[in-house]
Motif scaffolding. Structure first.
Motif, PDB file in Angstrom:
ATOM      1  N   UNK A  82       1.539  24.093 -39.164  1.00  0.00           N
ATOM      2  CA  UNK A  82       0.323  23.853 -39.939  1.00  0.00           C
ATOM      3  C   UNK A  82      -0.229  22.460 -39.668  1.00  0.00           C
ATOM      4  N   UNK A  83       0.666  21.472 -39.578  1.00  0.00           N
ATOM      5  CA  UNK A  83       0.219  20.117 -39.259  1.00  0.00           C
ATOM      6  C   UNK A  83      -0.399  20.064 -37.869  1.00  0.00           C
ATOM      7  N   UNK A  84       0.217  20.774 -36.936  1.00  0.00           N
ATOM      8  CA  UNK A  84      -0.300  20.798 -35.565  1.00  0.00           C
ATOM      9  C   UNK A  84      -1.685  21.450 -35.523  1.00  0.00           C
ATOM     10  N   UNK A  85      -1.849  22.497 -36.305  1.00  0.00           N
ATOM     11  CA  UNK A  85      -3.131  23.224 -36.304  1.00  0.00           C
ATOM     12  C   UNK A  85      -4.219  22.471 -37.062  1.00  0.00           C
ATOM     13  N   UNK A  86      -3.866  21.956 -38.237  1.00  0.00           N
ATOM     14  CA  UNK A  86      -4.903  21.510 -39.166  1.00  0.00           C
ATOM     15  C   UNK A  86      -4.848  20.025 -39.523  1.00  0.00           C
ATOM     16  N   UNK A  87      -3.806  19.316 -39.091  1.00  0.00           N
ATOM     17  CA  UNK A  87      -3.709  17.900 -39.429  1.00  0.00           C
ATOM     18  C   UNK A  87      -3.263  17.686 -40.869  1.00  0.00           C
ATOM     19  N   UNK A  88      -3.351  16.448 -41.319  1.00  0.00           N
ATOM     20  CA  UNK A  88      -2.807  16.073 -42.622  1.00  0.00           C
ATOM     21  C   UNK A  88      -3.623  16.593 -43.806  1.00  0.00           C
ATOM     22  N   UNK A  89      -4.782  17.143 -43.525  1.00  0.00           N
ATOM     23  CA  UNK A  89      -5.601  17.671 -44.624  1.00  0.00           C
ATOM     24  C   UNK A  89      -4.857  18.715 -45.432  1.00  0.00           C
ATOM     25  N   UNK A  90      -3.955  19.437 -44.782  1.00  0.00           N
ATOM     26  CA  UNK A  90      -3.262  20.535 -45.454  1.00  0.00           C
ATOM     27  C   UNK A  90      -2.074  20.065 -46.283  1.00  0.00           C
ATOM     28  N   UNK A  91      -1.777  18.758 -46.299  1.00  0.00           N
ATOM     29  CA  UNK A  91      -0.559  18.275 -46.952  1.00  0.00           C
ATOM     30  C   UNK A  91      -0.826  17.520 -48.245  1.00  0.00           C
ATOM     31  N   UNK A  92      -2.026  17.528 -48.742  1.00  0.00           N
ATOM     32  CA  UNK A  92      -2.363  16.716 -49.913  1.00  0.00           C
ATOM     33  C   UNK A  92      -2.406  17.497 -51.220  1.00  0.00           C
ATOM     34  N   UNK A  93      -2.019  18.775 -51.192  1.00  0.00           N
ATOM     35  CA  UNK A  93      -2.200  19.613 -52.369  1.00  0.00           C
ATOM     36  C   UNK A  93      -3.645  20.071 -52.421  1.00  0.00           C
ATOM     37  N   UNK A  94      -3.916  21.283 -51.982  1.00  0.00           N
ATOM     38  CA  UNK A  94      -5.298  21.734 -51.802  1.00  0.00           C
ATOM     39  C   UNK A  94      -5.587  22.940 -52.690  1.00  0.00           C
ATOM     40  N   UNK A  95      -6.519  22.799 -53.600  1.00  0.00           N
ATOM     41  CA  UNK A  95      -6.990  23.929 -54.392  1.00  0.00           C
ATOM     42  C   UNK A  95      -8.046  24.673 -53.584  1.00  0.00           C
ATOM     43  N   UNK A  96      -7.910  25.967 -53.478  1.00  0.00           N
ATOM     44  CA  UNK A  96      -8.870  26.784 -52.731  1.00  0.00           C
ATOM     45  C   UNK A  96      -9.828  27.413 -53.744  1.00  0.00           C
ATOM     46  N   UNK A  97     -11.045  26.938 -53.735  1.00  0.00           N
ATOM     47  CA  UNK A  97     -12.019  27.330 -54.744  1.00  0.00           C
ATOM     48  C   UNK A  97     -12.514  28.757 -54.519  1.00  0.00           C
ATOM     49  N   UNK A  98     -12.519  29.531 -55.585  1.00  0.00           N
ATOM     50  CA  UNK A  98     -13.034  30.897 -55.466  1.00  0.00           C
ATOM     51  C   UNK A  98     -14.554  30.928 -55.381  1.00  0.00           C
ATOM     52  N   UNK A  99     -15.197  29.759 -55.554  1.00  0.00           N
ATOM     53  CA  UNK A  99     -16.636  29.671 -55.348  1.00  0.00           C
ATOM     54  C   UNK A  99     -16.991  29.684 -53.863  1.00  0.00           C
ATOM     55  N   UNK A 100     -15.993  29.419 -53.006  1.00  0.00           N
ATOM     56  CA  UNK A 100     -16.213  29.411 -51.563  1.00  0.00           C
ATOM     57  C   UNK A 100     -16.049  30.829 -51.017  1.00  0.00           C
TER      58      UNK A 100
END
Length: 308
Positions: free
Chosen positions: A134-152
């Motif tokens: 995941x880090x290789x694919x997406x970088x550090x953005x994925x490691x900060x605790x990410x809420x996935x908004x259902x508005x998206x």
């Protein structure tokens, strides 16, 4: 929202349930709601194409993964947590969200995290994604605790892919790649947000929701934060440039809605008309409405109504 899997809540010893969670998800500490050796819960596993998935049901007070647990068992996964039934407050770093059925939150296994249930029965899917990949694919953005908004709109697409993976295991390898692509697109949108863009997007969505739901008396700052998948503290930070809090903003919009209504032709009985205006503007306490209206406009609602 329809559940993805059928939850199982059977009596289990607290130590046994914690042991099962640790076998599948890593070192987590479980605290029951009451001083009891027994909880209602279950832990099951399922392979969804590229991912091992844990299905965890419980009625704990909270579950934590602290620094000590991480040292004992670092873990090499990101957990895509999907709330299936019940509710949960998930916290990691400065990010926090109250999850309702259908909500998703990406949790990093090497950072402290907390899951608060307050004894409510909850069922969650935890999709385990290799952290290194995941880090290789997406970088550090994925490691900060990410809420996935259902508005998206991407939330709806991810939900559809997960549902199909559960129902059709034979095609889930290809769907797993599709899931990673969708998640990558969502994270890319966060990563490439302009310096003020992410904050402004959250603020603009919050302001739009306030305008949309201001007449609903059950809609308050807590509900606003929940719908935006952020903590109330984070929401307040985004309102600071406006010099007000979400609660003040909502109050002012309700007062403006009432003032506009009072300047229109009124019914024959002014007192009943003012009460109706207050309720229609989202107030359920007339004395509070009168007090705040006078503070903002310098006159009582009845005076404003008589002038027009």
């Amino acid at each position: 929202m329809q559940s993805l899997v059928k939850p199982v809540h059977k009596p289990m010893a607290v130590e046994l349930l914690q042991e099962e969670i640790r076998k599948v998800c890593g070192a987590f500490d479980v605290e029951p709601m009451a001083r009891s050796d027994v909880m209602a819960g279950d832990v099951a596993t399922r392979r969804m194409g590229l991912f091992d998935t844990a299905i965890v049901s419980l009625d704990a007070r909270h579950v934590q993964r602290g620094v000590k647990s991480i040292r004992q068992d670092p873990g090499e996964h990101l957990f895509l947590l999907i709330q299936d039934e019940g509710h949960c407050r998930v916290e990691q770093g400065e990010h926090s969200a109250r999850l309702a059925p259908g909500d998703m939150f990406l949790v990093d296994s090497v950072r402290p995290s907390s899951f608060v249930y307050d004894g409510e029965r909850s069922s969650q899917l935890s999709v385990h994604m290799p952290r290194g990949e995941m880090l290789h694919r997406f970088g550090k953005t994925c490691t900060d605790g990410v809420a996935i908004s259902r508005e998206d709109p991407l939330w709806l697409a991810m939900r559809a892919v997960i549902t199909k993976m559960l129902k059709e295991p034979g095609v889930s390898t290809q769907l797993g790649e599709a899931m990673l692509s969708l998640l990558g697109a969502y994270l890319h949108g966060i990563k490439t947000g302009e310096a003020a863009g992410i904050g402004e997007t959250l603020l603009s969505r919050a302001l739009a929701m306030i305008d949309r739901y201001r007449a609903d008396p059950t809609f308050g700052p807590g509900e606003l934060a929940r719908r935006l998948n952020v903590s109330e503290r984070m929401l307040q930070r985004h309102f600071r440039p406006l010099g007000e809090t979400p609660g003040h903003r909502l109050l002012n919009r309700r007062l403006e809605l009432a003032h506009t209504a009072l300047t229109q032709p009124r019914p024959a009985k002014p007192t009943e008309g003012i009460a109706a205006v207050a309720y229609d503007a989202g107030f359920n306490d007339l004395s509070y409405f009168y007090r705040e209206f006078r503070k903002k406009y310098g006159s009582a609602p009845g005076v404003v109504a008589r002038r027009h």
